[in-house]
Design a protein around this motif. Sequence first.
Motif, mmCIF file in Angstrom:
data_model
loop_
_atom_site.group_PDB
_atom_site.id
_atom_site.type_symbol
_atom_site.label_atom_id
_atom_site.label_comp_id
_atom_site.label_asym_id
_atom_site.label_seq_id
_atom_site.Cartn_x
_atom_site.Cartn_y
_atom_site.Cartn_z
ATOM 1 N N GLN A 1 51.484 35.332 40.597
ATOM 2 C CA GLN A 1 51.965 34.350 39.611
ATOM 3 C C GLN A 1 53.388 34.675 39.173
ATOM 4 O O GLN A 1 54.226 33.782 39.031
ATOM 5 N N LEU B 1 34.458 36.203 32.358
ATOM 6 C CA LEU B 1 34.359 37.392 31.493
ATOM 7 C C LEU B 1 35.663 38.189 31.518
ATOM 8 O O LEU B 1 36.121 38.683 30.482
ATOM 9 N N ALA B 2 36.269 38.319 32.701
ATOM 10 C CA ALA B 2 37.567 38.999 32.789
ATOM 11 C C ALA B 2 38.550 38.349 31.817
ATOM 12 O O ALA B 2 39.205 39.033 31.024
ATOM 13 N N ILE B 3 38.624 37.026 31.846
ATOM 14 C CA ILE B 3 39.584 36.309 31.000
ATOM 15 C C ILE B 3 39.228 36.447 29.523
ATOM 16 O O ILE B 3 40.097 36.690 28.683
ATOM 17 N N ARG C 1 37.652 40.962 40.567
ATOM 18 C CA ARG C 1 37.870 39.544 40.845
ATOM 19 C C ARG C 1 39.275 39.231 41.350
ATOM 20 O O ARG C 1 39.658 38.059 41.433
ATOM 21 N N PHE D 1 37.621 38.846 27.991
ATOM 22 C CA PHE D 1 37.910 40.189 27.479
ATOM 23 C C PHE D 1 39.415 40.468 27.475
ATOM 24 O O PHE D 1 39.921 41.107 26.557
ATOM 25 N N MET D 2 40.137 39.988 28.480
ATOM 26 C CA MET D 2 41.599 40.152 28.478
ATOM 27 C C MET D 2 42.188 39.493 27.239
ATOM 28 O O MET D 2 43.058 40.049 26.577
ATOM 29 N N ALA E 1 37.123 44.321 30.666
ATOM 30 C CA ALA E 1 38.250 43.467 31.061
ATOM 31 C C ALA E 1 38.867 43.994 32.350
ATOM 32 O O ALA E 1 39.070 43.246 33.308
ATOM 33 N N ARG F 1 40.995 41.290 23.848
ATOM 34 C CA ARG F 1 41.503 42.663 23.693
ATOM 35 C C ARG F 1 43.029 42.739 23.796
ATOM 36 O O ARG F 1 43.589 43.838 23.898
ATOM 37 N N GLY F 2 43.716 41.623 23.804
ATOM 38 C CA GLY F 2 45.182 41.656 23.769
ATOM 39 C C GLY F 2 45.829 42.020 25.094
ATOM 40 O O GLY F 2 47.013 42.354 25.133
ATOM 41 N N ILE F 3 45.084 41.955 26.192
ATOM 42 C CA ILE F 3 45.616 42.454 27.469
ATOM 43 C C ILE F 3 46.643 41.492 28.089
ATOM 44 O O ILE F 3 47.590 41.931 28.727
ATOM 45 N N ASP G 1 31.788 36.268 36.227
ATOM 46 C CA ASP G 1 32.589 37.503 36.201
ATOM 47 C C ASP G 1 34.069 37.180 35.980
ATOM 48 O O ASP G 1 34.762 37.869 35.225
ATOM 49 N N HIS G 2 34.547 36.126 36.650
ATOM 50 C CA HIS G 2 35.942 35.701 36.485
ATOM 51 C C HIS G 2 36.208 35.306 35.019
ATOM 52 O O HIS G 2 37.202 35.721 34.424
ATOM 53 N N PHE H 1 36.483 43.742 35.533
ATOM 54 C CA PHE H 1 36.369 42.387 36.071
ATOM 55 C C PHE H 1 37.696 41.905 36.647
ATOM 56 O O PHE H 1 37.718 41.225 37.670
ATOM 57 N N LEU I 1 47.581 31.766 32.512
ATOM 58 C CA LEU I 1 47.175 32.550 33.683
ATOM 59 C C LEU I 1 46.868 31.562 34.792
ATOM 60 O O LEU I 1 46.029 30.671 34.626
#
Lengths: 317, 317
Positions: free
Chosen positions: A122, B105-107, A113, B109-110, A106, B113-115, B102-103, A109, B273
Motif C-alpha cells: 500500500q 480480528l487483525a483489523i 493474514r 485489534f490493530m 493483532a 490497540r493504536g497499531i 481472522d482478517h 493475525f 488500510l
Amino acid sequence: MSKYILSTRPFREEFIRQMREISTDYQFVTKDEIHDSFDWNNVEITIGWSKDWRDKLLVPSTSLKWVQAISAGVDTLPLKEFAQHHIQLSNASGLHAQSITDHVLAILFMQSRGIFEAIRSQQKQIWQSELTINNLQDLRILIVGTGKIGQQLAKCLAFLNCRPIGINTNGRAIEHFHETYSIVELAPQTQKADIIINILPLTEDTYHLYDDDFFATMKQSATFINVGRGASVDTTALYQALVDHSIHFAALDVFEEEPLAEDDPLWMLENILITPHISGYTPHFQKSFMRIFIENFKSFHTTGNLSKNTVNIQSGY
Amino acid sequence: MSKYILSTRPFREEFIRQMREISTDYQFVTKDEIHDSFDWNNVEITIGWSKDWRDKLLVPSTSLKWVQAISAGVDTLPLKEFAQHHIQLSNASGLHAQSITDHVLAILFMQSRGIFEAIRSQQKQIWQSELTINNLQDLRILIVGTGKIGQQLAKCLAFLNCRPIGINTNGRAIEHFHETYSIVELAPQTQKADIIINILPLTEDTYHLYDDDFFATMKQSATFINVGRGASVDTTALYQALVDHSIHFAALDVFEEEPLAEDDPLWMLENILITPHISGYTPHFQKSFMRIFIENFKSFHTTGNLSKNTVNIQSGY
C-alpha cells in the motif's frame, strides 16, 4: 495524619476516599505535591518509584515499609536496597494481561493474514495480491513466559484452535498450553517454532537471553515478538538477523533504550514493526490497579503484610 | 465417460479419484483442457464460472444442470439465465468464514490497540507514544450481515468479551450476537457504532447501501470495514468522508473496481488500510471446497438435487 502514601501519579478522588475509609492515619501525596518542608521520614508506603527517592527513602531513618509498583516488571527498582531495609514489594502483574494479549493477537493475525506485506505494498501504491497467507492454526507458536500474560494469551489462542507451546523455568504444565518445556529446551523448541513471543520479566537470567545463537537457531521464515523487556534481547544480534533475513520479521514493543533514538538503525528496516511500548497500556487502569492496592492496603493496615501480587525480591518477579 | 464436469481451475488427483468413485459417467475437465472438438453440449456440471461460457452453455441445447460456485458471493454470475435454464446453483459459503474472521480480528485489534497510528509514526521514524488505545470490549461493533462469516466473527468476539450487534433482513436473533436489528434500523445503529463491518452479499438491495447519507450518520471517531463486496459502497462518498475526516478510518479489502487503479485517489489517503481482496484467501482451500462439492455430487448423482450450500437465485444468496 502523620504518615504518607507517596505516589508517582495522581488517582481519582473515589480511590483516595477508599484509602481514608480504611485508615485516617495516612495522607495520600503525589510527587508533584512534595514541598520543601516535606518530612520524608513519614513516608511509609509508595505507589510507584522514582529514582530520586533513593537518597530520601533508602536511608537508616526511613519509615518506608511497602512499595506498590505500578508495572508488572520490577527490574528497574533497587531490589537489593529494598531487601536491606526490609521493604515489602508488590507489583501490578495481571493488569496488563488482556492489553498485551490483544496487542499480540493483532500482530499474530496481521502476520498470518499477510497484512504486514499488504501495508508495505500500500505504501508503494501497488496492488500486490501474491502474499504469504497462513492459517494461524497451522503455525507453531512458542510463548516464552507462562505467567498471567502468557496464560491469557494461550487461553485466547486455544479458543482460536491454535496449540500454543509454553516455556517456563522447569517445564511444569500450565492450563491452556498444548505443551510446556523448560527454559533449557529453548533452543530445540526455537528450531521448530514459526512465531516466538517473549513475555519474560527482566532478571539476571534473562538479560540478553535472545542473542546471536538464539537468532541463528530460529527458522528463516519465523517471526520474533517482544512484549517483555527490551534488555532480554541483544539488539545488535537481532538487527543483524533482520538485515541478513536469517529471520523473517520482528515486532518489538520494548527496547534496550527507550525511547528508541531518532537515528537508531532499527527504524530503517522493512521487516520490523516498531511500537512505542504501548502493549501494556490499559484503559481503566486506575480502577484495575486500585483493586490490587486497596486490598493490599487493608491487609497491610490490619496485619502489616500484603495479601496480593507480592514480589519475591530474590527472583525478581 | 460422455458427460463433463468443467472446472475453472484444477484440483488434486485425490479429489478427481473421489469423483470417479461416485460415478464413472463423468469426466473432469479444466478450462485449459478445452480443445477445438470439445462438445459443450455434454457439460452437465461446472465448478466455477467463466464469462465466455455464456455463449456455449446458456443455449437451448445445453445439458448444464448445476453450477458449483467457488466463492460465497454469486453476484458476478448470470443468475437470471441460470433460472431460465433451470440450472441449480450452489456456493462456497462457509469456507471463508475463519479466514475473513481472522482478517477482521487483525483489523479490530490493530485499531483498538493504536497499531495503525504506530505504523504511521514508524514510517516517519518517530517514537510517538501518545496514541488512542481502547479496550476492544468497550467498543460498539456493528456487523452488517449475520450469515456464516458474521456468526463466526461474532462467536470469536463474544469469547473475547465483546458484545457484537448484528444487522440482518428482519432483525431475527442469531447465536453469538448480543443484539440484532433489521436492516431498516441501519441508520440509528450506525449512529451509535464505533466500528461497522460490512459482510453482506452484493444484491440489488445492497448496491451502494453505504452512501453519502450512511457515512454522514457514522460517528466521527468510527471505523468502516468492508470485507463483503466493493459495490456495496459508493466509493466517492467514502473517499469524501475520509478526506473530510468526518469518519476516522476505513479498512477495505474489496473495491468497486479490482484491482484498484494505480492512480486511484484512495491510495493517497492516510486514514485507510487497503488490502488486495485477500480476506477470503483460505489455505487448504481445495480440501474444504471439495467437502462441499463431493457431498453435493453424491446427492446430485443419486437424486438429481443438491444437499449443501444451495443458493436461492431470487434472493441471490
